[in-house]
Design a protein around this motif. Sequence first.
Motif, PDB file in Angstrom:
ATOM      1  N   LEU A 147       0.821  -1.220   0.000  1.00 16.35           N
ATOM      2  CA  LEU A 147       0.000   0.000   0.000  1.00 16.35           C
ATOM      3  C   LEU A 147       0.850   1.264   0.000  1.00 16.35           C
ATOM      4  N   GLN A 148       2.038   1.198   0.629  1.00 19.64           N
ATOM      5  CA  GLN A 148       2.782   2.430   0.900  1.00 19.64           C
ATOM      6  C   GLN A 148       4.059   2.603   0.095  1.00 19.64           C
ATOM      7  N   LEU A 149       4.728   1.517  -0.261  1.00 22.07           N
ATOM      8  CA  LEU A 149       6.062   1.661  -0.859  1.00 22.07           C
ATOM      9  C   LEU A 149       6.023   1.665  -2.380  1.00 22.07           C
ATOM     10  N   SER A 150       7.001   2.324  -2.965  1.00 19.63           N
ATOM     11  CA  SER A 150       7.147   2.319  -4.418  1.00 19.63           C
ATOM     12  C   SER A 150       7.600   0.922  -4.862  1.00 19.63           C
ATOM     13  N   PRO A 151       7.416   0.587  -6.149  1.00 21.86           N
ATOM     14  CA  PRO A 151       7.899  -0.706  -6.656  1.00 21.86           C
ATOM     15  C   PRO A 151       9.383  -0.930  -6.357  1.00 21.86           C
ATOM     16  N   ARG A 154       9.766  -1.868  -2.714  1.00 16.30           N
ATOM     17  CA  ARG A 154       9.263  -3.235  -2.495  1.00 16.30           C
ATOM     18  C   ARG A 154      10.275  -4.261  -2.982  1.00 16.30           C
ATOM     19  N   TYR A 155      10.862  -3.978  -4.128  1.00 16.40           N
ATOM     20  CA  TYR A 155      11.882  -4.873  -4.689  1.00 16.40           C
ATOM     21  C   TYR A 155      13.099  -4.954  -3.765  1.00 16.40           C
ATOM     22  N   ASP A 156      13.539  -3.817  -3.239  1.00 14.98           N
ATOM     23  CA  ASP A 156      14.681  -3.794  -2.313  1.00 14.98           C
ATOM     24  C   ASP A 156      14.370  -4.592  -1.044  1.00 14.98           C
ATOM     25  N   ARG A 157      13.157  -4.426  -0.504  1.00 15.16           N
ATOM     26  CA  ARG A 157      12.755  -5.169   0.694  1.00 15.16           C
ATOM     27  C   ARG A 157      12.758  -6.677   0.408  1.00 15.16           C
ATOM     28  N   PHE A 158      12.260  -7.043  -0.765  1.00 12.46           N
ATOM     29  CA  PHE A 158      12.229  -8.462  -1.159  1.00 12.46           C
ATOM     30  C   PHE A 158      13.645  -9.048  -1.123  1.00 12.46           C
ATOM     31  N   ASN A 159      14.592  -8.321  -1.680  1.00 14.37           N
ATOM     32  CA  ASN A 159      15.982  -8.806  -1.715  1.00 14.37           C
ATOM     33  C   ASN A 159      16.623  -8.860  -0.324  1.00 14.37           C
ATOM     34  N   GLY A 179       3.148  -7.361  -6.308  1.00 14.47           N
ATOM     35  CA  GLY A 179       1.975  -6.594  -6.720  1.00 14.47           C
ATOM     36  C   GLY A 179       2.303  -5.572  -7.792  1.00 14.47           C
ATOM     37  N   ILE A 180       3.282  -5.893  -8.665  1.00 16.03           N
ATOM     38  CA  ILE A 180       3.647  -4.989  -9.758  1.00 16.03           C
ATOM     39  C   ILE A 180       3.700  -5.777 -11.066  1.00 16.03           C
ATOM     40  N   SER A 181       3.735  -5.076 -12.190  1.00 20.16           N
ATOM     41  CA  SER A 181       3.810  -5.766 -13.475  1.00 20.16           C
ATOM     42  C   SER A 181       5.242  -6.220 -13.732  1.00 20.16           C
ATOM     43  N   ILE A 182       5.372  -7.187 -14.600  1.00 24.91           N
ATOM     44  CA  ILE A 182       6.698  -7.688 -15.000  1.00 24.91           C
ATOM     45  C   ILE A 182       7.509  -6.556 -15.634  1.00 24.91           C
ATOM     46  N   TYR A 183       6.828  -5.652 -16.328  1.00 23.85           N
ATOM     47  CA  TYR A 183       7.525  -4.524 -16.984  1.00 23.85           C
ATOM     48  C   TYR A 183       8.112  -3.582 -15.935  1.00 23.85           C
ATOM     49  N   THR A 184       7.303  -3.297 -14.911  1.00 24.56           N
ATOM     50  CA  THR A 184       7.785  -2.435 -13.822  1.00 24.56           C
ATOM     51  C   THR A 184       8.975  -3.086 -13.123  1.00 24.56           C
ATOM     52  N   SER A 186      11.112  -5.235 -14.351  1.00 25.93           N
ATOM     53  CA  SER A 186      12.285  -5.176 -15.237  1.00 25.93           C
ATOM     54  C   SER A 186      12.914  -3.783 -15.212  1.00 25.93           C
ATOM     55  N   ARG A 187      12.058  -2.749 -15.186  1.00 23.68           N
ATOM     56  CA  ARG A 187      12.550  -1.371 -15.163  1.00 23.68           C
ATOM     57  C   ARG A 187      13.308  -1.094 -13.853  1.00 23.68           C
ATOM     58  N   VAL A 188      12.723  -1.541 -12.734  1.00 20.69           N
ATOM     59  CA  VAL A 188      13.337  -1.348 -11.417  1.00 20.69           C
ATOM     60  C   VAL A 188      14.684  -2.055 -11.356  1.00 20.69           C
ATOM     61  N   ARG A 189      14.757  -3.267 -11.900  1.00 24.96           N
ATOM     62  CA  ARG A 189      16.007  -4.042 -11.863  1.00 24.96           C
ATOM     63  C   ARG A 189      17.060  -3.377 -12.747  1.00 24.96           C
TER      64      ARG A 189
END
Length: 192
Positions: A147-151, A154-159, A179-184, A186-189
């Motif tokens: 609800l609160q964090l940017s993609p 969220r990705y950083d927390r996951f790692n 809770g994000i798209s595969i495209y998002t 890929s962009r974050v990574r």
Amino acid sequence: MNSSSMKNIISKIKQVYPVSDEALQELQANMEVRYYPKGTYLVQSGMTDRLVYFIEEGVTRSVFHHNGQDTTTWFSQEGDITFGMDSLYYQRPSIESIETLTDCTIYVIYIDKLNALYEKYIDIANWGRILHQDVNKDLSHIFVERLQLSPKERYDRFNQRHPGLINRVKLKYVAAFLGISIYTLSRVRAQK
């Protein structure tokens, strides 16, 4: 049974709570080792399953099937336990499936046997209690993070929570979990 064969499981149990060697030996004596190839459903949604799965080697995902869509709700890896919660606690059909994402070596125990060990050994009962507290905390944090964090956050927390897991599972599963798209994703990574 040779305890070195359960080194990842025992190491993880002891990280959670200092369970005695006697209790660990009895836990092991009540378990059976099974080998599951990649792509096996340990638990099928709609079925009642009375086993607790302790992962020695490999990765699994919990998955919710709805209207032809699969959503990954949880990952488990070496040292973790996994199970169909509704089946285990309420003897109802599981709402989620659990799928192996790699070949897995898993020690299984029937819930009735585990419950008997909770009664007999306070340290196993404490391990179970703290393990569930930790999972509950992670679930509530993940819910709030969605609800609160940017993609990116969220990705950083996951790692942080699951070091190295991103390289072992399909990115589409991680994207669904976050809770994000595969495209998002890929962009974050790519921003690294």
